[in-house]
Structure formats: structure tokens, C-alpha cells
Design a protein around this motif. Sequence first.
Motif, mmCIF file in Angstrom:
data_model
loop_
_atom_site.group_PDB
_atom_site.id
_atom_site.type_symbol
_atom_site.label_atom_id
_atom_site.label_comp_id
_atom_site.label_asym_id
_atom_site.label_seq_id
_atom_site.Cartn_x
_atom_site.Cartn_y
_atom_site.Cartn_z
ATOM 1 N N ALA B 258 0.833 -1.204 0.000
ATOM 2 C CA ALA B 258 0.000 0.000 0.000
ATOM 3 C C ALA B 258 0.867 1.252 0.000
ATOM 4 O O ALA B 258 0.618 2.209 -0.732
ATOM 5 C CB ALA B 258 -0.927 -0.006 1.210
ATOM 6 N N LEU B 259 1.904 1.232 0.812
ATOM 7 C CA LEU B 259 2.796 2.387 0.928
ATOM 8 C C LEU B 259 3.427 2.695 -0.429
ATOM 9 O O LEU B 259 3.482 3.834 -0.876
ATOM 10 C CB LEU B 259 3.876 2.050 1.959
ATOM 11 C CG LEU B 259 4.703 3.179 2.528
ATOM 12 C CD1 LEU B 259 3.825 4.179 3.265
ATOM 13 C CD2 LEU B 259 5.759 2.622 3.496
ATOM 14 N N ALA B 262 1.053 4.138 -2.887
ATOM 15 C CA ALA B 262 0.552 5.473 -2.546
ATOM 16 C C ALA B 262 1.510 6.579 -2.953
ATOM 17 O O ALA B 262 1.128 7.737 -3.019
ATOM 18 C CB ALA B 262 0.281 5.563 -1.043
ATOM 19 N N VAL B 263 2.767 6.232 -3.217
ATOM 20 C CA VAL B 263 3.733 7.268 -3.585
ATOM 21 C C VAL B 263 3.504 7.658 -5.035
ATOM 22 O O VAL B 263 3.667 6.848 -5.933
ATOM 23 C CB VAL B 263 5.181 6.753 -3.441
ATOM 24 C CG1 VAL B 263 6.166 7.829 -3.824
ATOM 25 C CG2 VAL B 263 5.425 6.284 -2.023
ATOM 26 N N PRO B 264 3.119 8.900 -5.293
ATOM 27 C CA PRO B 264 2.895 9.280 -6.682
ATOM 28 C C PRO B 264 4.213 9.396 -7.426
ATOM 29 O O PRO B 264 5.185 9.920 -6.894
ATOM 30 C CB PRO B 264 2.200 10.644 -6.580
ATOM 31 C CG PRO B 264 2.468 11.147 -5.220
ATOM 32 C CD PRO B 264 2.913 10.008 -4.350
#
Lengths: 330, 332
Positions: B258-259, B262-264
Motif C-alpha cells: 500500500a505504501l 501510494a507514492v505518486p
Amino acid sequence: MNELLRIKDLQTRFYTRDGVVHAVNGVSYSIDEGEILGVVGESGCGKSVHALSIMRLIPDPPGKIERGEVWFDGQDLLTVSDEEIRKVRGGRLAMVFQDPMSSLNPAMTIGFQIVEALTLHLGMNNKQAEARTTDLLTMVGIPDAKNRLEDYPHQFSGGMRQRVMIAMGLSCDPKLLIADEPTTALDVTIQAQIVDLIKRLQAELGMAVMWITHDLGVVADVAERVNVMYAGYIVERGTVRDVFKRTRHPYTIGLLGSLPRLDEDPGTELSAIPGLPPDLIDLRPGCPFAVRCTYVVEQCWNETPPLEPTESERHTVACWRWEEIAQGVA
Amino acid sequence: MGDGREILAQVRGLVKHFPISRGTIIKRVVGQIRAVDGVSFDLYRGETLGLVGETGSGKTTVGRTMLRLYEATEGEVIFDGVDLMSLKGKELDRMRRRISMIFQDPFASLNPRMTIGSIVGEPLLVHEVGNKKERQARVRQLLEQVGLNPNFINRYPHEFSGGQQQRIGIARALALDPELVICDEPISSLDVSIQAQIVNLLERLQDELGLTYLFIAHDLSMVRHISDRIAVMYLGKIVELADRDSIYSNPLHPYTQALMSAVPVPDPDLQEARVRIILEGDIPSPASPPEGCNFHTRCPVVRLDHCPLAEPELRELQPGHWVACHYAEDFQ
Ligand SMILES: Nc1ncnc2c1ncn2[C@@H]1O[C@H](COP(=O)(O)OP(=O)(O)O)[C@@H](O)[C@H]1O
Ligand SMILES: Nc1ncnc2c1ncn2[C@@H]1O[C@H](COP(=O)(O)OP(=O)(O)O)[C@@H](O)[C@H]1O
Ligand code: SF4
Ligand SMILES: [Mg+2]
Ligand SMILES: [Mg+2]
């Protein structure tokens, strides 16, 4: 698409003891109805000041909007009466800031603060306003909203407070939401929630969004078009795909090169931009990026390059040498 | 790159709890913030181990406890064969010279009333290294090494930009020739173009001086760039630890997945093609972390009949790839 906002030659300065801060130096562009525009650049390049100028929220003194026009919904916001601009703000034009704590009153409940705005702006009675507040908080994803109206700001987490701010911003159905670094203070998993929320709301409500950030990743994620700012100037503007894939300005090229990429060979040296961000106090004539630019030539020191179309009308760049750079002959 | 595989430091079962007290006159301890709750990892000489996690996950506390800026509640930190936690007085001082720290907020970590010469030279003075002249020569050499003009020696921190202040912090951290440098979010407060300058500098210094880094950050793309191995923390625990490439190509913990999603990424094509996992809810408070697997309240693949009841151990599922999830096999 219809044009919603058109800014012409906006210039804002601060008269401080240390000298004149040239914060915004003749910025012109437009936002279409329903579009998401990203505004990106490093700290101090005039992103916030240009947005605050649009809303006429520049403290005067020391600040002064020296010239320009801001056409929104048929009016030039820089010339309307104080009463009119107050109606526009928080109504058709709303703003969400980086630090929700600074715009919420810590001594009043969340419910009270939104209800107050609704009764003031929309003339609702208390009961209507309370129902609408619950709806708004639910819409922005606050669980069990009805029972949280009596809570104070400190009882919400950072991400939840930002949701409350967004709910407040949306309360009067804005046509344009200016979001100034709304996720900068948040962790990535919470940032992803807020990005997702604003995108969803924008699609559902059809409002336009100006998303200010220093994070090129966020811009690539949310925006359709992007303005790249440097030293109070727009140095490049176009669709996200044009600006990221057919990058034309040496500053944008440098900014993208400074970032590690997922598709790079790990261990490659980052191509950092040399030198320091500009000091807006003694901003000299000529290209604002000249001191840090590896392509600089004599002309750059003397004449400020205008923002001009590149291969495409909609992709503009302010650099004397963009064509040579694009052709690899610079 | 840790290929020699000489272990420089071993962190074993590190726990740091901060008491929560109530009452103004008579203080009562009413609870514990479990900032670090059983963390173990090895550091190989010459490598960079990235330690990532969101705010409050306990990264800084790990670093500070290793340096004994905080006293550990439990656990060992074995540095070059010696347990740092059991040392006292002179012995501790001697070991401490071999480890130093770079801080997140460069300005706050520099004394505004000291010249940068005395800031960088202070560790030398404290540890009585050389005479005045030798110390001065060393300070000038350090400034040069981090890309600052040695003639700035008599200036004050506020006369420098954020990036330059961080260079001063780095020079100070290098003064005593440390072997391990704990870099606590050294670039988080800097502008993008300056971040790259500092990261390039840290990498060059590592090559020149053979340093080992524990690189703490919340920016995953920069961590991937600089690290040989990466440990991911959540609520005081390491949930996954592996070499950089495996963790990126094959993350085995649902939180890591998930992490990372989540980083664009600054690329519209890659961005469009990505599958986004958006976690619900907030990070729970470390004062009352969830029972069982502490990620179970936000986990997209939680199995409620098991995860809230049993705490998953950090286990080596593939060689060198550690993960703390009951169902990590499913993600292989
Ligand atoms: N109230 C103020 N007084 C003096 N200078 C200001 C004030 N507000 C902003 N500035 C200056 O204007 C410039 C642009 O700032 P800002 O728009 O906040 O940058 P950004 O939002 O891009 O980080 C900076 O040099 C900043 O220091
Ligand atoms: N000196 C302290 N006293 C009490 N609580 C602390 C202290 N330092 C950190 N904490 C708490 O411990 C937890 C972990 O903090 P920290 O190690 O700073 O996390 P990170 O560096 O990952 O953001 C947080 O909940 C924080 O509030
Ligand atoms: S105008 Fe000159 S100095 Fe400015 S970006 Fe272009 S080449 Fe560089
Ligand atoms: Mg700003
Ligand atoms: Mg920290």
C-alpha cells in the motif's frame, strides 16, 4: 471547455525592510471550467502569493498587487468592491490550505464553524445548515459525521482535519477550489486518501481545482494541465503529458532530473540543479533561471524570455533556447 | 555494498516505551507510548539500510535509542561485538565516537550563537582531539569535503541556506571519523533540487570514507535510490526487510504494498498504469496499538478470525527477505 478564470499580467510585491520582494512577476494564464490545474515549483517561488492575490488576501502593507486582472465569472476580482470579493471568497471561489489548524478556530466545534459559514453565505436556518453540514462531512468521508459535530478541531487527526477543511470549502458549491499544498503535511497513505477524495469530488461536482504543490508526483497524478513556476514567473505550461514527457524548460528538466525514478538504474547519480533557489529581493533583469542554467548564453542575462508556444500552441515555455535544447544542439 | 557481509551492528529486540503521565502535582504514569516495540536488524559494514515508515512509526526513536540519546526499555545494540546498552562513562564515550547522527531540521540542530567553525569543531573539542591548530585544520578540511567554502568558518548558521546548513550538519557528523552515520530524514525539509545535491554528497562521502548509513526517511523513492536494503516500519515494528530490488519488485507485506502504491511517481504514463491501494482510516495511536497484527485495522487482506488474535513474527520467507504477515506466502 469554457474559461472560468483568466489572469492577466499579475504582479505582486512586498515592501520589506530588507528590500522589495518580487513575489509574482507578470503571470498570465487561464483555467477552464471543471479542469484540474497543477501549480508546481519549489518553496518561495510565488505559488501561494499568486493564489492569495487572486483572492485579494495579500496583507497590505507590506504586500501590494501592483498590476494585473483576474477575470472570474465575468468580473475582474481586482476591481470589485470589498463586499463583493468577500461574497466570492468562500462562495464561488474557495480555498483549502496546507495547515488546517491555522484556518480552523481551535475554540469552536467543527459543527459550529461549518454551520456558521452556511448561515452566513447561504442564509440557511440552523436546522437546514446542520443537516447540510452532516451531509458535507459524510461526503468527505468523516465516519459517523452526525456525532462529530460537537467535536473540536484537536479531536481530529491531521487527515481528518484536512477533510473538514475540504467540507468547508465545498459548503457553498464553489466553481473553483484552490488547494494550496493540501497534502504536504500528511503522510503518504493519508495523502493518497485526500488525493482520491478531491478527484472524486471534482468529478462529481464538476468544479475546477487549482492544486498547488511542490511534489511533481502529485501533479502527475491529479492534474490535466500544469504551470511550472520559478522566481515568480511561469516558466513552462502545458498538459501534464507535454510538460513531463516533452519537457522544454531547463528548470523543469532539472527538477525532473533531481528526482530518483522508479525506472532508473539505482545507483545512478541524480542530476542536481546547481546553486540555490533565487532570492526574490534582488531579482535581476534577464532570465530568472540564468544563474543556475547550464545552457545560459549572453542574451539570457539581458532579456527576460517571454512565455511562448512550443511545437504545440497549448504548451508554452519561457526560454530563449528551448528549440536548440529540444533538438539537442544547445 | 554489504557484500563483504561483515556485520557492523546488530539491533536485537529493541524496545523503547515513553511513559504517559497525568496529574500536575503528583505525576502518575497512566500508560505507555510504545514508540519502538521489538525491533531487530543487522547493519553490514559499508551498506546503506533505509528505514522507512510514516510519521510516528518510531524511526527517529530507533536511531536515538541506538545512540543512547534515549535509554532503551529493553534490547541490545551490539556494535562491533560490544553491547552499547551496557557501556558506561569513558567506554561509552569511546564507542560513541564511532557513530554519529544527521538531523532532519538542519537549522534547529545547529546552535545559532556559534560560528560554523565551532559547530563543526565541537565534537573534536569535547573528545579532546589534537591541539587548537590541528582542530582548525580539520574543520577546514571537513567544510571543503562537504562542499562549503572553508573561509566561511566564522559565519553563523542563519547566514546559510537550508541545504548549506545541512552540509554543516554533515561536516559536524563526520568530525570524529565515524563508521556508522544515522541520517534522520536529512533531506525532508529541503527543496527538491537541493535534496538531490545532498543525496549525491552523502553517496560520495560514503564511497570516499567507507561509511555505513542507517538512512531514515518517509520518501520511498529517495530511499530506493540510496539504499542497499530497506526496512519498513509500522507502529513501532519492522513489518518487512529485504534488499532494495526484492522489496520493490516483490513486496510481501500488505502495508509495504500500500505504501509503495501510494507514492505518486512523476510520470503520467507510469502513474496511469499503476494499481492504487488506498488504505482506509488513520494510523492508530502507539499508546494503544491494535492487538495481534498491529496492521489488522487497516489491512486490505485481513482475516478477522486470525490476524487480530495472533501477532505475526518477522520471518525470513526468502533468503534475506523478512516479513511479518501471516499470509505473506500468498503474495510471493
Ligand atoms: N507577508 C509577506 N511579507 C514579505 N514577503 C512575503 C510575504 N509573503 C510571502 N512573501 C515572499 O514572497 C515570495 C513568494 O512566497 P510564496 O508565494 O509563499 O512561495 P511558495 O508558496 O511558492 O512557497 C517569497 O520570497 C516569500 O518570502
Ligand atoms: N521524547 C518522547 N516522549 C514521548 N513520546 C515520544 C518521544 N519521542 C517520540 N515519541 C512518540 O513515539 C512515537 C514514535 O515517534 P518517532 O520515533 O519520532 O517516529 P518517526 O520518527 O517514525 O516519526 C510517536 O508516537 C511519538 O509521539
Ligand atoms: S533563457 Fe537562457 S538561462 Fe533561461 S532557461 Fe533558457 S537557456 Fe537557460
Ligand atoms: Mg506556499
Ligand atoms: Mg522522525
